[in-house]
Write a protein that holds these residues in place. Sequence first.
Motif, PDB file in Angstrom:
ATOM      1  N   HIS A 143       0.871  -1.193   0.000  1.00 13.57           N
ATOM      2  CA  HIS A 143       0.000   0.000   0.000  1.00 13.57           C
ATOM      3  C   HIS A 143       0.901   1.233   0.000  1.00 13.57           C
ATOM      4  CE1 HIS A 143      -3.151   2.876   0.817  1.00 13.57           C
ATOM      5  NE2 HIS A 143      -4.055   1.918   0.714  1.00 13.57           N
TER       6      HIS A 143
ATOM      7  N   SER B 206      -2.581   4.198   5.948  1.00 11.89           N
ATOM      8  CA  SER B 206      -3.771   3.535   5.399  1.00 11.89           C
ATOM      9  C   SER B 206      -4.323   2.480   6.352  1.00 11.89           C
ATOM     10  CB  SER B 206      -3.418   2.849   4.072  1.00 11.89           C
ATOM     11  OG  SER B 206      -2.519   1.782   4.316  1.00 11.89           O
ATOM     12  N   PHE B 207      -5.530   2.039   6.051  1.00 13.94           N
ATOM     13  CA  PHE B 207      -6.098   0.945   6.839  1.00 13.94           C
ATOM     14  C   PHE B 207      -5.325  -0.349   6.591  1.00 13.94           C
ATOM     15  CE2 PHE B 207      -9.368  -2.100   8.234  1.00 13.94           C
ATOM     16  CZ  PHE B 207      -9.543  -1.614   9.520  1.00 13.94           C
TER      17      PHE B 207
ATOM     18  N   ALA C 161      -2.682  -0.433   9.001  1.00 15.30           N
ATOM     19  CA  ALA C 161      -3.183  -0.818  10.327  1.00 15.30           C
ATOM     20  C   ALA C 161      -3.344  -2.338  10.417  1.00 15.30           C
ATOM     21  CB  ALA C 161      -4.508  -0.118  10.599  1.00 15.30           C
TER      22      ALA C 161
ATOM     23  N   MET D 217      -7.721  -4.259  -2.587  1.00 10.50           N
ATOM     24  CA  MET D 217      -8.129  -4.813  -3.879  1.00 10.50           C
ATOM     25  C   MET D 217      -8.199  -3.689  -4.904  1.00 10.50           C
ATOM     26  SD  MET D 217     -11.281  -7.166  -5.042  1.00 10.50           S
ATOM     27  CE  MET D 217     -10.399  -8.617  -4.549  1.00 10.50           C
ATOM     28  N   TRP D 218      -7.442  -3.837  -5.959  1.00 10.95           N
ATOM     29  CA  TRP D 218      -7.437  -2.868  -7.049  1.00 10.95           C
ATOM     30  C   TRP D 218      -7.790  -3.618  -8.338  1.00 10.95           C
ATOM     31  CZ3 TRP D 218      -2.423   0.645  -6.381  1.00 10.95           C
ATOM     32  CH2 TRP D 218      -2.635   1.518  -5.296  1.00 10.95           C
ATOM     33  N   TRP D 219      -8.827  -3.159  -8.999  1.00 11.05           N
ATOM     34  CA  TRP D 219      -9.263  -3.799 -10.247  1.00 11.05           C
ATOM     35  C   TRP D 219      -9.381  -5.312 -10.088  1.00 11.05           C
ATOM     36  CZ3 TRP D 219     -11.836  -0.925 -13.243  1.00 11.05           C
ATOM     37  CH2 TRP D 219     -11.518   0.434 -13.348  1.00 11.05           C
ATOM     38  N   PHE D 220     -10.054  -5.702  -9.005  1.00 14.08           N
ATOM     39  CA  PHE D 220     -10.366  -7.114  -8.759  1.00 14.08           C
ATOM     40  C   PHE D 220      -9.113  -7.979  -8.613  1.00 14.08           C
ATOM     41  CE2 PHE D 220     -14.375  -5.578  -9.284  1.00 14.08           C
ATOM     42  CZ  PHE D 220     -15.400  -6.459  -9.583  1.00 14.08           C
TER      43      PHE D 220
ATOM     44  N   THR E  78      -8.405  -5.282   1.677  1.00 18.22           N
ATOM     45  CA  THR E  78      -9.505  -4.337   1.857  1.00 18.22           C
ATOM     46  C   THR E  78     -10.212  -4.165   0.509  1.00 18.22           C
ATOM     47  OG1 THR E  78      -7.998  -2.533   1.345  1.00 18.22           O
ATOM     48  CG2 THR E  78      -8.312  -3.059   3.687  1.00 18.22           C
ATOM     49  N   THR E  79     -11.450  -3.691   0.595  1.00 21.62           N
ATOM     50  CA  THR E  79     -12.198  -3.427  -0.636  1.00 21.62           C
ATOM     51  C   THR E  79     -12.825  -2.036  -0.560  1.00 21.62           C
ATOM     52  OG1 THR E  79     -14.325  -4.204   0.207  1.00 21.62           O
ATOM     53  CG2 THR E  79     -12.881  -5.871  -0.764  1.00 21.62           C
TER      54      THR E  79
ATOM     55  N   GLY F 112     -15.915  -2.036  -2.155  1.00 19.61           N
ATOM     56  CA  GLY F 112     -17.273  -2.580  -2.187  1.00 19.61           C
ATOM     57  C   GLY F 112     -17.684  -3.188  -0.852  1.00 19.61           C
TER      58      GLY F 112
ATOM     59  N   TYR G 230     -20.352  -7.544  -7.939  1.00 21.82           N
ATOM     60  CA  TYR G 230     -18.981  -7.890  -8.339  1.00 21.82           C
ATOM     61  C   TYR G 230     -18.771  -9.393  -8.514  1.00 21.82           C
ATOM     62  CZ  TYR G 230     -17.933  -3.077  -6.916  1.00 21.82           C
ATOM     63  OH  TYR G 230     -17.915  -1.714  -6.782  1.00 21.82           O
TER      64      TYR G 230
ATOM     65  N   PRO H  19     -13.456  -0.330   4.375  1.00 25.85           N
ATOM     66  CA  PRO H  19     -13.042   0.319   5.634  1.00 25.85           C
ATOM     67  C   PRO H  19     -13.296   1.821   5.644  1.00 25.85           C
ATOM     68  CG  PRO H  19     -11.123  -0.263   4.326  1.00 25.85           C
ATOM     69  CD  PRO H  19     -12.301  -0.911   3.669  1.00 25.85           C
TER      70      PRO H  19
ATOM     71  N   ARG I 117     -14.344   0.040  11.773  1.00 24.93           N
ATOM     72  CA  ARG I 117     -12.916  -0.234  11.544  1.00 24.93           C
ATOM     73  C   ARG I 117     -12.302  -0.953  12.750  1.00 24.93           C
ATOM     74  NH1 ARG I 117     -13.485   4.564   8.470  1.00 24.93           N
ATOM     75  NH2 ARG I 117     -13.118   5.947  10.237  1.00 24.93           N
TER      76      ARG I 117
END
Length: 254
Positions: free
Chosen positions: A9, A14-15, A18, A101-104, A146-147, A149, A160, A191, A199
């Motif tokens: 990341h 960012s989460f 964490a 998750m980026w672009w699935f 993380t997502t 969605g 999705y 999140p 969270r």
Amino acid sequence: MKALIVYAHPEPKSFNAALKDRAMATLNELGWRVEVSDLYEQGFKATADGEDFTARADADYLKYAFEQTNAAKTGDGFAPDVAAEIAKLEAAELLILQFPMWWFGFPAILKGWVDRVFAAGVIYGGDVGMFSRGRFKGRRAMLSFTTGGAPETYGPAGLYGAAEVVLWPIQNGILNFVGYDVLPPFIAAAPSKVGDQGRADLLAAFDARLRALDETKPLFFHPLEDFDPDAAWTLRPGVSGRTVAQTRDGEGEA
Ligand code: FAD
């Protein structure tokens, strides 16, 4: 007991950070020695190319997997950043991939880590083995991500599509491919939309998942014995498909 967390990341607050910190703390408490590959912080190169080898078997034409196999044979043939990650992977009995998750799928930097580090000839391949005869048989791996969605969007009726379908290329095509026992993923859904309490609950749920590692049943993948190499590695007659991707009901076939 050694664990490797590969964390991808770009934002240290960012989460995902964490979750990575929580995993480190919990695993340390449970007696694991935890190594972290912080790919952005390391400036890890995402692109696989000829620079990944100290010497080339064929300097004229790059066949990447062939050069990986050659580098594995010579012993010191991988570029230092790749060799260092391979050594971490080889030492770890537990692998956690922590990412948004980026672009699935993975962020490019994590996909690049797999492309370069899961090297033919050392992590998988003819002599090393694959799938249920893979090198990492008996070791565990899990996704923690993380997502954007909500959880329902990754349900079987969701926009999705079911999470196990979305994750099949990673969980089967990468982790099961090299032999890991793949634990069910930890999905920290949305999140940024669940508020402070949401969270906190996600971090507590991750902590609980890690504390229950030894009682967690790996996902099912068909072992190699279920497939017939003489029939282009398709399920043997009589073996019913039990995964989201192998759905043929073979019962009753000759
Ligand atoms: P952040 O935005 O970093 O954090 C969320 C909140 O948590 C923030 O308010 C932060 O302050 C807070 N926080 C941080 N640390 C703590 C802590 N210790 N305790 C409590 N709160 C804390 N989503 C999908 O579902 N599917 C996709 O295919 C998809 N593709 C994408 C592609 C791209 C290129 C991008 C940029 C996003 C995509 N998304 C997708 C959305 C993405 O998955 C989410 O934005 C991401 O997963 C959220 O995680 P994060 O760590 O970035 O959250």
